[in-house]
Structure formats: C-alpha cells, structure tokens
Design a protein around this motif. Structure first.
Motif, PDB file in Angstrom:
ATOM      1  N   UNK A 263       0.868  -1.181   0.000  1.00 39.43           N
ATOM      2  CA  UNK A 263       0.000   0.000   0.000  1.00 39.43           C
ATOM      3  C   UNK A 263       0.907   1.233   0.000  1.00 39.43           C
ATOM      4  N   UNK A 264       1.022   1.845  -1.175  1.00 34.62           N
ATOM      5  CA  UNK A 264       1.938   2.982  -1.385  1.00 34.62           C
ATOM      6  C   UNK A 264       1.602   4.157  -0.455  1.00 34.62           C
ATOM      7  N   UNK A 265       0.316   4.439  -0.307  1.00 31.93           N
ATOM      8  CA  UNK A 265      -0.096   5.608   0.486  1.00 31.93           C
ATOM      9  C   UNK A 265       0.256   5.407   1.957  1.00 31.93           C
ATOM     10  N   UNK A 266      -0.060   4.234   2.480  1.00 34.42           N
ATOM     11  CA  UNK A 266       0.175   3.978   3.911  1.00 34.42           C
ATOM     12  C   UNK A 266       1.591   3.470   4.176  1.00 34.42           C
ATOM     13  N   UNK A 267       2.339   3.166   3.106  1.00 35.21           N
ATOM     14  CA  UNK A 267       3.677   2.579   3.239  1.00 35.21           C
ATOM     15  C   UNK A 267       3.575   1.333   4.128  1.00 35.21           C
ATOM     16  N   UNK A 268       2.676   0.452   3.728  1.00 37.66           N
ATOM     17  CA  UNK A 268       2.374  -0.716   4.562  1.00 37.66           C
ATOM     18  C   UNK A 268       2.100  -1.937   3.689  1.00 37.66           C
ATOM     19  N   UNK A 269       2.166  -3.117   4.323  1.00 38.35           N
ATOM     20  CA  UNK A 269       1.824  -4.362   3.632  1.00 38.35           C
ATOM     21  C   UNK A 269       0.393  -4.742   4.006  1.00 38.35           C
ATOM     22  N   UNK A 270      -0.395  -5.001   3.010  1.00 35.12           N
ATOM     23  CA  UNK A 270      -1.775  -5.466   3.242  1.00 35.12           C
ATOM     24  C   UNK A 270      -1.853  -6.945   2.907  1.00 35.12           C
ATOM     25  N   UNK A 271      -2.722  -7.643   3.630  1.00 33.23           N
ATOM     26  CA  UNK A 271      -2.912  -9.066   3.368  1.00 33.23           C
ATOM     27  C   UNK A 271      -4.195  -9.212   2.560  1.00 33.23           C
ATOM     28  N   UNK A 272      -4.078  -9.815   1.414  1.00 31.34           N
ATOM     29  CA  UNK A 272      -5.143  -9.791   0.425  1.00 31.34           C
ATOM     30  C   UNK A 272      -5.385 -11.153  -0.192  1.00 31.34           C
ATOM     31  N   UNK A 273      -6.468 -11.273  -0.936  1.00 27.52           N
ATOM     32  CA  UNK A 273      -6.696 -12.480  -1.727  1.00 27.52           C
ATOM     33  C   UNK A 273      -7.255 -12.077  -3.071  1.00 27.52           C
TER      34      UNK A 273
END
Ligand SMILES: [Zn+2]
Length: 362
Positions: A263-273
C-alpha cells in the motif's frame, strides 16, 4: 500459512493416541462403569492391547517414581466414572461431536463444533477440570515421555521406538526446512518469518478442546511470535464453532489464496486475496496472527536497511550514478532466496525500491 504444510511420518501414532483417548473416556462414560471399577486391572483389560493398557495405567494411575503411589489423575478418572448417567451421556455426545475433527474442514462441514463444555459445566468446575486434566495428560506427560505407539501407529513396548514430542517436532521441522543445510535458517510455516523459539501449537486450543490435545490434525510447530498473545495464543480458529470461514493447516491450507500487497499511500503491507471466495478466510487469518502489522514492520525495517546500504555506497563512491544504484538493487532483488525467512516481504521491498519515484528518493 504462506507455504504448504506437510504431514509427517509419525502422525499415525498421534492419530492412534487420539483413538485411545476417545476409547478411554467413552469407557468411563459407560453407564455400567463406576469409580470403583477404575482399577489398574480394568484399565489393562479395557484397552485394545496389553501394551496400551499398561501404558495408560502408568499415565493415569501409577506414579512412575513409585510403584505404590497413585496419581491425582486416578481420582479424576474416578470422578468421571461416578458422574450421573445423564451427565455421562452428555459428555459422550460432546466427545463424539468433537472427535472427528477432520469432517469439520470438509467443503460442507457438519453442525458446528460445540464450543461450550458439556452438560452446562463451568470451566472452573470439578467435572470439567477432571476431564481436562485427564485428556491433557496424554499430551503433557504422554507425548513428552513417549506414546505407546511407533510412528506407523502400531503399539510398542519398546521405549526407543515410541513417538515423543521431540520426535514429532524434529520430523516436522525437518520436513519443512526450505534449505536442508544444517546451518540454514528455518522458516515458520504460518508467518514466513524466522522460526525463532518454536513451540508445538494446538491449532484448535487444548484448553477449550482437551480431547484434541494429541490430535494429528491439530499439532504444528510454529514460531514463538505466532504462538503468543496478542497473536494466536488461545484465540479460537473458528466462528462460534463453525470452521467455514477459516483455513486449516492440514485440511484447508491457504496456499495460493493469500497475497501480500504493498500500500503505497500507507507505506504498509496489506494481506489480500485475489479470490473473493477466500477473502473472509484471509481476513480471519490476518486478524488471528496480526500478519499485516508484522509484515509491515519487517517491510519498513528491510527498506531502511537497503536505504542505509545505498547511503554507505554513496559515501564510498561519491560519483555513483542512478543507473549504478539501480544495478545494485536489481542484484539485491535477484539474490533473494525462497529458502530465507520473510522472502515474500523482501521481494516487495525490492520491487518498491526499484520504482523510479522511490529509486530517485533513496
Ligand atoms: Zn510465525
């Protein structure tokens, strides 16, 4: 649960122990069995083989340090055998509903697993604590010292062949080593991080489901961080006893269903499917293990490490061009190994630092 989870050789021994636990408790629940019937002779006679009967006697009745001292577990067994007939019936039904765990992970699971103790028992009450102590002893003491089975589930009196906790853990870790070299780092099967302070986890908690304390489908070594609160700890892996919206390490693995997204905006890793059919299961797993938060922490730390490397490089070679930095980072990306902890997170770091905007900001 990023990587596949395999069954190991000694699981038939655990499955045989699960059947023994069930047989033992169902015998105690027999309307014709009373506390006075719980004797060593009867325990020996009622189990499927002399070996299993002898072993159960030592587990439940006789203190191993003394041939005459009996254990508190014998009193617990007698307390179960002395329950009123109606409560025995309730416990029997509970045991039968819980015992066949694997059917709860099929495409169309049966009625939900009972999440409360049988007969409306209080979790602090004598009946439940006696039942729990008896069942958990098969894991705590039984598996620690050795089950009465060799790996393939055949009863054995030879203590060197008996399956132990140590053997199960060793076999599991051996089967899941991504790099077979003895000095290589090991990876946790749930979070993909380093397998630090590993402990054998009960996927379905043994405090609520003591009957599953030695269940072959229920045990897997995981890293200390995954195993401890606020991560898994004793948290349930079902929604009110229903497993439909949950993965299971052996029966319904998340392999391929789970995706890490930056997630570029939050500078974070999201867990997705990618698959809507797995969205809820992915979200439940993420919440259970705090994966997004932990992977974001790793992402930021690795990003910062790469940033420092570039800073160091520029100090050493002041004329370094952007193309040369890109080459170094491409090399970093290409050297990432599937056999190393957190490789999925580090791949995202590599992809991110190689984007033109991030690259020029380094
Ligand atoms: Zn882990």
């Amino acid at each position: 649960m990023l990587k596949p989870i395999h069954r190991v050789n000694c699981l038939p021994a655990l499955a045989a122990c699960q059947r023994l636990m069930q047989r033992f408790v169902l015998w105690l629940c027999d309307a014709n069995v009373h506390g006075t019937d719980v004797t060593e002779a009867n325990l020996r006679a009622q189990m499927p083989s002399t070996i299993e009967g002898e072993w159960l006697c030592v587990l439940v009745a006789v203190d191993q340090r003394s041939t005459t001292k009996t254990k508190k577990l014998l009193e617990d067994a007698k307390a179960i055998a002395d329950l009123p007939a109606q409560e025995k019936q309730g416990l029997k039904q509970w045991v039968q509903a819980v015992a066949n765990l694997s059917q709860h992970f099929t495409a169309a699971p049966p009625a939900a697993l009972p999440i409360d103790a049988p007969n409306g028992w209080k979790k602090q009450g004598r009946q439940w604590t006696s039942f729990k102590a008896l069942m958990v002893a098969f894991y705590e003491e039984g598996l620690r010292d050795g089950l009465p089975y060799q790996s393939n589930g055949t009863p054995t009196a030879d203590t060197t062949l008996r399956v132990t906790y140590k053997q199960f853990e060793r076999e599991f870790r051996q089967a899941h080593r991504l790099d077979p070299h003895p000095d290589a780092r090991e990876v946790c099967v749930l979070c993909g991080g380093e397998l630090k302070l590993p402990a054998v986890d009960h996927w379905v908690g043994k405090a609520a489901f003591p009957l599953l304390a030695v269940c072959a489908d229920n045990l897997l070594p995981i890293c200390g961080e995954c195993n401890e609160a606020p991560q898994k700890g004793q948290r349930p892996v079902h929604a009110d006893g229903n497993f439909t919206d949950w993965f299971h390490p052996y029966h319904r693995h998340s392999s391929g269903a789970l995706r890490l997204r930056y997630d570029e905006v939050a500078f974070a890793i999201r867990v997705d499917s990618n698959d809507p059919a797995h969205m809820l299961k992915v979200s439940n797993l993420d919440t259970l293990l705090n994966l997004g938060e932990r992977w974001t922490r790793e992402f930021k730390a690795e990003y910062r490490r790469v940033q420092r490397e570039v800073e160091k490089l520029r100090k050493k070679q002041p004329g370094l061009t952007l193309d040369e930095v890109r080459l170094r980072l491409t090399d970093y990306r290409d050297r990432l190994s599937d056999a190393e902890p957190n490789v999925d997170v580090h791949r995202i770091v590599a992809e991110t630092v190689l984007t033109p905007a991030r690259l020029s900001a380094l």
